[in-house]
Design an enzyme around this catalytic site. Structure first.
Site, PDB file in Angstrom:
ATOM      1  N   SER A 116       0.799  -1.228   0.000  1.00  0.00           N
ATOM      2  CA  SER A 116       0.000   0.000   0.000  1.00  0.00           C
ATOM      3  C   SER A 116       0.828   1.272   0.000  1.00  0.00           C
ATOM      4  O   SER A 116       0.322   2.333  -0.381  1.00  0.00           O
ATOM      5  CB  SER A 116      -0.942   0.007   1.217  1.00  0.00           C
ATOM      6  N   HIS A 162      -1.968  -9.530  -0.715  1.00  0.00           N
ATOM      7  CA  HIS A 162      -2.512  -8.739  -1.815  1.00  0.00           C
ATOM      8  C   HIS A 162      -2.524  -9.564  -3.098  1.00  0.00           C
ATOM      9  O   HIS A 162      -1.816 -10.564  -3.217  1.00  0.00           O
ATOM     10  CB  HIS A 162      -1.655  -7.487  -2.039  1.00  0.00           C
TER      11      HIS A 162
END
Length: 518
Positions: free
Chosen positions: A109, A453
């Site tokens: 992120s 992810h």
């Protein structure tokens, strides 16, 4: 054989689930023609200058999450679900963004936040710096800092805001204002000695010092703002919520003292205080809860998180100067947290909440002067399938058993994560557990304490001035450049001239740039 019979039975049953109108070919033809007429209207491009920018960021909201959230929304409204539309899906322009970091095929992120906020791709784990910075290496940072669209907006005289359901020092919002070789350096208490000696600043300190005139900051993580062992105002008996700073500074006080004379700066730490404010008399607002993602059943007497959509849009700010709205994460941060824990029900309900905020913002703004963009930083290894019939509960079972271990399975599954469970040497039988519970961890193929992810592209939805610039497949770092072009901020302003610009009133009812991170 039994599995085949079950599948045939499901197909026979599904025929009765088809709405009567959908059996008529004319229904689909009329729908397609209406969509065609709407598409033809888009030939008249909206080339206005965007007075306001709003960026909605759903952390971890990949395409499969968007689709599943759409079905959930429809089912919450007592429909079958598949025919439903999310508010973001009503935006006329859609693109795909490639999310890889400069050194990672599947991103984190921090690197993605640097891309969609600063317009530059970066290494995983680093914030607001170029790919010349190595994670954890403070001495590689100097001269490699990159500025964000929030800074570009401030330099253009706009007002800006960050609203997030994570810590305000979390990777996703902090790329808007911080430059760090490590996304986890929330306060100096989390930094190694060599980084402190090298002169690197922690992220909380940068929030207060780098861009001191951010008009609105709402989120969580207040313990990083207070000296080590400072008792928390809400949880005085819990050690884990105490202050973490080694420099003994009170950054809330420093934030207030940094404001110009005559300006009113208000700090709140709960929903009640926030809603009690007369915002016509407030120039700067900082709201920090312990953590804005407190589960709804545990909100307590103070009334809940600061940054939830229901709070954000109850606020009215009738008199503020021209602003730019960059929303950090209104509910989306919790999408990511839900997926990491394998708790799809939490993730998808958070996505629906984010979409509710998008709908409210849509009704409060105009496409003539407000560019709204909805996207994600990355995806997750989340999927749903199993030949489920129309209207199947999104958290329900597939209509078949495995033809290998003869056990049922839920439609929702993860590629990896904490949902991998072996019972008596075999895959857990989900019919023996409450798979509809909010804390149920969907089964995964590979055991991990935290789900990872995903690496696929994410969707970008756009509405308003210059929204047509977001089309096709783009590198993720293109997003802020397109938004800045639309608002005539940043370096690319050659197309802007006084004749083409709409008159800007002295006072506007909205922020100029809002980043809403969920």
């Amino acid at each position: 054989m039994k599995a085949l019979l079950l599948l045939l039975l499901a197909q026979l049953c599904s025929a009765s689930l088809v709405p009567e109108r959908e059996k008529d070919p004319e229904y689909w033809r009329r729908q397609a023609q209406e969509t065609l007429r709407n598409a033809l209207r888009l030939q008249r491009l909206n080339q206005n200058v965007a007075k306001n920018l709003i960026l909605f960021l759903g952390d971890g909201m990949g395409v499969s999450t968007v689709t599943a959230a759409r079905i959930l929304k429809g089912q919450l409204q007592h429909g079958q679900g598949e025919e439903s539309l999310l508010e973001m899906e009503k935006f006329p322009y859609v693109a795909l963004a490639k999310t890889y970091n400069t050194n990672a095929q599947v991103p984190d992120s921090a690197g993605t936040a640097t891309a969609y906020l600063c317009g530059v791709k970066a290494n995983e784990g680093t914030l607001g710096v170029s790919a010349g910075v190595t994670r954890d290496r403070c001495n590689t940072t100097k001269g490699q800092e990159v500025t964000s669209i929030l800074r570009w907006a401030k330099d253009a005289g706009k007002a800006v805001g960050i609203v997030t359901t994570t810590r305000v020092t979390h990777a996703t919002p902090s790329a808007a204002y911080a430059h760090s070789a490590n996304r986890d350096w929330y306060s100096d208490g989390e930094m190694p000695p060599d980084a402190l000696e090298g002169g690197c600043k922690d992220i909380a300190r940068q929030l207060v010092e780098n861009i001191p005139d951010i008009e609105v900051i709402l989120g969580g993580g207040r313990k990083y703002m207070y000296p080590k062992n400072t008792t928390d105002v809400e949880y005085p008996h819990e050690e884990r919520h105490r202050g973490t700073r080694l420099d003994h500074r009170n950054l809330i006080q420093a934030w207030q003292e940094a404001k110009p004379p005559g300006k009113v700066a208000k700090y709140v730490w709960n929903r009640r205080e926030l809603l009690a404010l007369n915002l016509s008399r407030v120039d700067f607002l900082l709201g920090e809860s312990r953590h804005p993602r407190v589960p709804q059943p545990h909100l307590g007497a103070w009334g809940g998180p600061l940054a939830c959509p229901g709070v954000l849009w109850q606020l009215e700010w009738p008199v503020i100067p021209p602003r730019v709205l960059l929303p950090p994460r209104d509910t989306g941060g919790r999408i990511d947290h839900g997926h990491h824990e394998g708790k799809a029900k939490q993730a998808l309900h958070e996505a629906v909440e984010l979409d509710r905020a998008i709908g409210l913002a849509t009704r409060l703004t105009s496409t003539q002067d407000t560019l709204s963009v909805v996207t994600a930083d990355h995806s997750h290894v989340f999927t749903f399938g199993g030949y489920t019939p129309r209207g199947n509960p999104i958290f329900g079972l597939a209509p078949m058993q495995s033809d290998v271990d003869r056990k049922p399975f839920t439609s929702i599954l993860y590629g990896n994560g904490p949902g991998y469970k072996i019972v008596a040497g075999e895959r857990e039988n989900v019919s023996a557990v409450d798979f509809a519970h909010a804390d149920y961890q969907a089964q995964s193929a590979v055991p991990l304490r935290q789900e990872t992810h995903g690496g696929e592209d994410v969707a970008v939805f756009a509405r308003g001035p210059m929204a047509h610039l977001l089309h096709g497949v783009h590198e993720q770092n293109y997003i802020p450049h397109a938004m800045a072009y639309a608002a005539c901020i940043g370096s690319n302003r050659g197309h802007c001239n006084a004749a083409a610009r709409p008159a800007t009133p002295l006072l506007l009812p909205f922020l100029g740039l809002l980043v809403l991170l969920c």
